[in-house]
Design a protein around this motif. Structure first.
Motif: not given
Length: 279
Positions: A31-58
């Motif tokens: 579900k959007v907004g859950t810890p798992l959602f942000h954890w998965n988003a951090a992994k996806q944005t890290f792979a894409a090299g978007d570190y600002d979004k990774v930092n926000n998700n973490l």
């Protein structure tokens, strides 16, 4: 009988199609907004090299105590170490450019102020994350669930152009910014696993599953980053003596639990020297 047979056939067909649809849909998405959602988003944005979004998700993950909090904190500390260092390096580069280009220093100083302010904000996020991490950390090992960063550890030629007073186009500046921050995060990751300035060795270490780092190694990396961040708050830069004191004292506090070595002695001396700038 024929009508009953047709009804049964239709019913079976509907059930079959429903099962096929469920099967094709795959596992239920978090579900959007859950810890798992942000954890998965951090992994996806890290792979894409978007570190600002990774930092926000973490940051969203560690906002509450959940099953991903302890996993997110060390990753965010390493990430913020690199991001802060990258912004600080960019600010210093543009400051040098302003000093070199005496006919048109204003654009350089504007960009310097932007990077320095962002670096200071990231340093505060690092301090907040470290506080949470220290409160939760137990034992002598740190588990780092962070992929090996992208980018290159090689020198970036464009930095010399800017520091020499050459004003580069905005598109080129954005590319330079991305490369500098990627390189800084890469260096921070190398240091976090005890392989400073050796990306090849660090990459091999990152292949370990799970990746566990001895506390003295990780603590030394944290102290190194704290000294880097303290530099941002000297009177030549952001001029915040209270924050300068906090970061240097925190570095010295961490190093108390680390066995003496040439690197540790050098870090202690650096922190003490920075602390004197507050007075």
């Amino acid at each position: 009988m024929r009508a009953t047979g047709r009804r049964n056939f239709l019913l079976c067909s509907i059930v079959t199609l429903t099962l096929m649809a469920v099967s094709c849909a795959g596992p239920e998405q978090p579900k959007v907004g859950t810890p798992l959602f942000h954890w998965n988003a951090a992994k996806q944005t890290f792979a894409a090299g978007d570190y600002d979004k990774v930092n926000n998700n973490l940051g969203d993950v560690i906002r509450t105590d959940n099953e991903y909090t302890a996993r997110a904190m060390p990753w965010r500390l390493v990430l913020l170490s690199g991001m802060t260092k990258g912004h600080s390096e960019l600010a210093d580069t543009w400051e040098s450019g302003a000093n070199a280009n005496r006919t048109n220093p204003a654009p350089f100083r504007t960009q310097m102020n932007v990077y320095r302010k962002l670096g200071g904000q990231l340093a505060l996020q690092f301090a907040e994350t470290l506080q949470k991490f220290e409160a939760a950390h137990e034992g002598q090992k740190v588990t780092l669930e962070m992929p090996f960063p992208r980018g290159s550890a090689a020198e970036i030629a464009q930095l010399k152009r800017v520091s020499g007073g050459i004003l580069i186009p905005e598109a080129e500046r954005e590319t330079l910014e991305k490369r500098v921050i990627e390189r800084a995060v890469l260096h921070a990751a190398c240091r976090a696993v005890g392989a400073p300035d050796d990306a090849a060795k660090a990459q091999q270490i990152f292949k370990s599953e799970p990746l566990q780092i001895e506390w003295p190694v990780f603590a030394t990396a944290l102290a190194y980053s704290l000294c880097d961040q303290a530099e941002l708050f000297t009177n030549e830069r952001l001029d915040r003596p209270d924050r300068l004191e906090y970061f240097t004292k925190k570095a010295l506090e961490l190093l108390k639990a680390v066995p003496d070595s040439k690197e540790v002695k050098s870090l202690k001396a650096r922190a003490e020297k920075l602390l004197k700038k507050k007075r």
